[in-house]
Design a protein around this motif. Structure first.
Motif, PDB file in Angstrom:
ATOM      1  N   GLY A  54       0.783  -1.222   0.000  1.00  0.00           N
ATOM      2  CA  GLY A  54       0.000   0.000   0.000  1.00  0.00           C
ATOM      3  C   GLY A  54       0.818   1.277   0.000  1.00  0.00           C
ATOM      4  O   GLY A  54       0.432   2.261   0.644  1.00  0.00           O
ATOM      5  N   VAL A  55       1.945   1.276  -0.703  1.00  0.00           N
ATOM      6  CA  VAL A  55       2.792   2.471  -0.786  1.00  0.00           C
ATOM      7  C   VAL A  55       2.621   3.110  -2.164  1.00  0.00           C
ATOM      8  O   VAL A  55       2.974   2.511  -3.177  1.00  0.00           O
ATOM      9  CB  VAL A  55       4.274   2.124  -0.547  1.00  0.00           C
ATOM     10  N   ASP A  56       2.081   4.295  -2.200  1.00  0.00           N
ATOM     11  CA  ASP A  56       1.935   5.030  -3.460  1.00  0.00           C
ATOM     12  C   ASP A  56       3.075   6.014  -3.698  1.00  0.00           C
ATOM     13  O   ASP A  56       3.407   6.307  -4.848  1.00  0.00           O
ATOM     14  CB  ASP A  56       0.602   5.791  -3.480  1.00  0.00           C
ATOM     15  N   VAL A  57       3.658   6.512  -2.604  1.00  0.00           N
ATOM     16  CA  VAL A  57       4.783   7.446  -2.704  1.00  0.00           C
ATOM     17  C   VAL A  57       5.881   6.972  -1.767  1.00  0.00           C
ATOM     18  O   VAL A  57       5.652   6.837  -0.560  1.00  0.00           O
ATOM     19  CB  VAL A  57       4.386   8.888  -2.328  1.00  0.00           C
ATOM     20  N   ALA A  58       7.056   6.702  -2.312  1.00  0.00           N
ATOM     21  CA  ALA A  58       8.196   6.279  -1.509  1.00  0.00           C
ATOM     22  C   ALA A  58       9.235   7.387  -1.468  1.00  0.00           C
ATOM     23  O   ALA A  58       9.691   7.846  -2.520  1.00  0.00           O
ATOM     24  CB  ALA A  58       8.811   5.009  -2.095  1.00  0.00           C
ATOM     25  N   PRO A 150       9.261  -0.261 -12.099  1.00  0.00           N
ATOM     26  CA  PRO A 150       9.318   0.245 -13.480  1.00  0.00           C
ATOM     27  C   PRO A 150       8.201   1.212 -13.854  1.00  0.00           C
ATOM     28  O   PRO A 150       8.367   2.003 -14.793  1.00  0.00           O
ATOM     29  CB  PRO A 150       9.248  -1.030 -14.325  1.00  0.00           C
ATOM     30  N   ASP A 151       7.090   1.179 -13.143  1.00  0.00           N
ATOM     31  CA  ASP A 151       5.977   2.069 -13.477  1.00  0.00           C
ATOM     32  C   ASP A 151       5.993   3.368 -12.678  1.00  0.00           C
ATOM     33  O   ASP A 151       5.166   4.252 -12.917  1.00  0.00           O
ATOM     34  CB  ASP A 151       4.639   1.354 -13.244  1.00  0.00           C
ATOM     35  N   ALA A 152       6.917   3.468 -11.747  1.00  0.00           N
ATOM     36  CA  ALA A 152       6.976   4.660 -10.897  1.00  0.00           C
ATOM     37  C   ALA A 152       7.657   5.819 -11.614  1.00  0.00           C
ATOM     38  O   ALA A 152       8.591   5.634 -12.393  1.00  0.00           O
ATOM     39  CB  ALA A 152       7.723   4.346  -9.605  1.00  0.00           C
ATOM     40  N   LYS A 153       7.188   7.010 -11.324  1.00  0.00           N
ATOM     41  CA  LYS A 153       7.878   8.226 -11.758  1.00  0.00           C
ATOM     42  C   LYS A 153       8.865   8.609 -10.651  1.00  0.00           C
ATOM     43  O   LYS A 153       8.516   8.623  -9.469  1.00  0.00           O
ATOM     44  CB  LYS A 153       6.876   9.360 -11.979  1.00  0.00           C
ATOM     45  N   ILE A 154      10.089   8.894 -11.036  1.00  0.00           N
ATOM     46  CA  ILE A 154      11.123   9.244 -10.061  1.00  0.00           C
ATOM     47  C   ILE A 154      11.289  10.753 -10.020  1.00  0.00           C
ATOM     48  O   ILE A 154      11.604  11.377 -11.038  1.00  0.00           O
ATOM     49  CB  ILE A 154      12.465   8.573 -10.413  1.00  0.00           C
ATOM     50  N   LEU A 155      11.067  11.326  -8.851  1.00  0.00           N
ATOM     51  CA  LEU A 155      11.329  12.743  -8.649  1.00  0.00           C
ATOM     52  C   LEU A 155      12.713  12.847  -8.020  1.00  0.00           C
ATOM     53  O   LEU A 155      12.890  12.647  -6.814  1.00  0.00           O
ATOM     54  CB  LEU A 155      10.272  13.378  -7.742  1.00  0.00           C
ATOM     55  N   LEU A 156      13.706  13.104  -8.849  1.00  0.00           N
ATOM     56  CA  LEU A 156      15.096  13.189  -8.409  1.00  0.00           C
ATOM     57  C   LEU A 156      15.390  14.617  -7.967  1.00  0.00           C
ATOM     58  O   LEU A 156      15.361  15.545  -8.780  1.00  0.00           O
ATOM     59  CB  LEU A 156      16.033  12.779  -9.549  1.00  0.00           C
ATOM     60  N   LEU A 157      15.665  14.782  -6.685  1.00  0.00           N
ATOM     61  CA  LEU A 157      15.942  16.110  -6.150  1.00  0.00           C
ATOM     62  C   LEU A 157      17.437  16.398  -6.156  1.00  0.00           C
ATOM     63  O   LEU A 157      18.255  15.513  -5.871  1.00  0.00           O
ATOM     64  CB  LEU A 157      15.410  16.220  -4.724  1.00  0.00           C
ATOM     65  N   ALA A 158      17.771  17.625  -6.485  1.00  0.00           N
ATOM     66  CA  ALA A 158      19.152  18.070  -6.352  1.00  0.00           C
ATOM     67  C   ALA A 158      19.554  17.992  -4.888  1.00  0.00           C
ATOM     68  O   ALA A 158      18.722  18.158  -3.989  1.00  0.00           O
ATOM     69  CB  ALA A 158      19.290  19.505  -6.857  1.00  0.00           C
ATOM     70  N   ILE A 159      20.819  17.713  -4.644  1.00  0.00           N
ATOM     71  CA  ILE A 159      21.318  17.705  -3.263  1.00  0.00           C
ATOM     72  C   ILE A 159      21.096  19.089  -2.661  1.00  0.00           C
ATOM     73  O   ILE A 159      21.397  20.108  -3.282  1.00  0.00           O
ATOM     74  CB  ILE A 159      22.821  17.354  -3.247  1.00  0.00           C
ATOM     75  N   PHE A 160      20.561  19.123  -1.457  1.00  0.00           N
ATOM     76  CA  PHE A 160      20.269  20.398  -0.819  1.00  0.00           C
ATOM     77  C   PHE A 160      21.560  21.141  -0.464  1.00  0.00           C
ATOM     78  O   PHE A 160      22.582  20.514  -0.181  1.00  0.00           O
ATOM     79  CB  PHE A 160      19.457  20.182   0.457  1.00  0.00           C
ATOM     80  N   GLU A 231       3.659  20.849  -6.494  1.00  0.00           N
ATOM     81  CA  GLU A 231       3.085  20.899  -7.840  1.00  0.00           C
ATOM     82  C   GLU A 231       3.591  19.778  -8.722  1.00  0.00           C
ATOM     83  O   GLU A 231       2.831  19.084  -9.404  1.00  0.00           O
ATOM     84  CB  GLU A 231       3.387  22.261  -8.492  1.00  0.00           C
ATOM     85  N   THR A 232       4.906  19.550  -8.672  1.00  0.00           N
ATOM     86  CA  THR A 232       5.498  18.502  -9.494  1.00  0.00           C
ATOM     87  C   THR A 232       5.029  17.133  -9.037  1.00  0.00           C
ATOM     88  O   THR A 232       4.670  16.278  -9.863  1.00  0.00           O
ATOM     89  CB  THR A 232       7.035  18.578  -9.424  1.00  0.00           C
ATOM     90  N   LEU A 233       5.022  16.902  -7.735  1.00  0.00           N
ATOM     91  CA  LEU A 233       4.613  15.599  -7.217  1.00  0.00           C
ATOM     92  C   LEU A 233       3.163  15.291  -7.576  1.00  0.00           C
ATOM     93  O   LEU A 233       2.839  14.165  -7.975  1.00  0.00           O
ATOM     94  CB  LEU A 233       4.809  15.539  -5.704  1.00  0.00           C
ATOM     95  N   GLN A 234       2.302  16.277  -7.454  1.00  0.00           N
ATOM     96  CA  GLN A 234       0.892  16.051  -7.787  1.00  0.00           C
ATOM     97  C   GLN A 234       0.727  15.672  -9.261  1.00  0.00           C
ATOM     98  O   GLN A 234      -0.097  14.815  -9.600  1.00  0.00           O
ATOM     99  CB  GLN A 234       0.075  17.305  -7.471  1.00  0.00           C
ATOM    100  N   LYS A 235       1.514  16.271 -10.127  1.00  0.00           N
ATOM    101  CA  LYS A 235       1.453  15.923 -11.547  1.00  0.00           C
ATOM    102  C   LYS A 235       1.902  14.483 -11.786  1.00  0.00           C
ATOM    103  O   LYS A 235       1.330  13.760 -12.602  1.00  0.00           O
ATOM    104  CB  LYS A 235       2.322  16.879 -12.358  1.00  0.00           C
ATOM    105  N   LEU A 236       2.931  14.073 -11.047  1.00  0.00           N
ATOM    106  CA  LEU A 236       3.452  12.723 -11.232  1.00  0.00           C
ATOM    107  C   LEU A 236       2.487  11.660 -10.709  1.00  0.00           C
ATOM    108  O   LEU A 236       2.526  10.506 -11.141  1.00  0.00           O
ATOM    109  CB  LEU A 236       4.806  12.576 -10.517  1.00  0.00           C
ATOM    110  N   LEU A 237       1.631  12.050  -9.772  1.00  0.00           N
ATOM    111  CA  LEU A 237       0.696  11.092  -9.189  1.00  0.00           C
ATOM    112  C   LEU A 237      -0.581  10.924 -10.003  1.00  0.00           C
ATOM    113  O   LEU A 237      -1.375  10.027  -9.730  1.00  0.00           O
ATOM    114  CB  LEU A 237       0.346  11.526  -7.762  1.00  0.00           C
TER     115      LEU A 237
END
Length: 238
Positions: A54-58, A150-160, A231-237
């Motif tokens: 039941g994990v939709d966002v990791a 394989p079906d997940a969208k990856i939101l790769l964040l720049a190192i803070f 905003e970006t995460l909502q689009k990916l979901l």
């Protein structure tokens, strides 16, 4: 004397080399703030969460991600609890440990819609990896996530950003690494987002109410993170 010298040379020759940033490896160093036994216990806890499903966002990463369960807990409950999100962050991790954890099943059997990936600060900080090696390690993590989910969208964040002042060697090292991470984006499966500027004051310094130790986030910092990716995460979901 000669015997002692030869024995010393043999010992040096047999000393295990540090795994490359793109090679999976479990935590091997004992830190005052986390033992290897604690690291393993946390990893086992993540595997138990995975078994529940039941994990939709990791969220995947190091102590900054782990901090969603600490300083960022209130923000997490408000913003992500309803999204069936799971926190797979462990303090001190580099790309090596994340690759190991992926190999050992933290995403196995899951079908997340999105994976929020933030990793690399300990590569260039704790381990002293070059920007090129750190980026190669992140690339390996991205590849592993794509295989596992394989079906997940990856939101790769720049190192803070880290360090209080903007002109330090570490800031420059992080910036150089991020330049390389941006090239991993294909806007199909991997989406790159640099939100670092959101944490900074106008003069480029890191405010203590955002990052008290110029590395880890306060509750306010986690709020900034959540707002910046929303905003970006909502689009990916979708």
């Amino acid at each position: 004397m000669q015997t002692l010298l030869l024995a010393g040379l043999v010992a040096v020759a047999q000393a295990p080399a540090k795994p490359a940033a793109w090679e999976p490896a479990p935590r091997a160093k004992e830190y005052p703030w986390m033992s290897t036994a604690t690291w393993k216990k946390m990893h086992d806890g993540h595997l138990a969460r995975t078994e529940q499903g039941g994990v939709d966002v990791a969220f995947l990463g190091d102590s900054i991600t782990e901090g969603w369960g600490g300083s960022g807990k209130a923000v997490w409950q408000k913003r992500y609890a309803g999204l069936n999100a799971a926190n797979y962050g462990i303090g001190g991790d580099t790309t090596r440990e994340v690759l190991y954890r992926l190999d050992r099943g933290i995403l196995d059997g899951l079908k997340p819609k999105a994976v929020v990936l933030l990793i690399g600060t300990n590569n260039v900080g704790l381990e002293g990896d070059t920007p090129a090696d750190a980026a190669k390690g992140v690339e390996a993590v991205v590849g592993s996530v794509r295989k596992k989910a394989p079906d997940a969208k990856i939101l790769l964040l720049a190192i803070f950003p880290r360090d209080k002042k903007p002109d330090t060697a570490m800031r420059k090292k992080v910036a150089e690494t991020n330049e390389k991470l941006a090239k991993l984006c294909d806007n199909k499966a991997v989406f790159y987002l640099d939100i670092g500027r959101q944490f900074l004051a106008d003069d480029g310094t890191l405010p203590p109410d955002v990052m008290p130790d110029a590395l880890h986030l306060s509750e306010k910092g986690y709020g900034i993170w959540a707002d910046a990716i929303d905003e970006t995460l909502q689009k990916l979901l979708k």
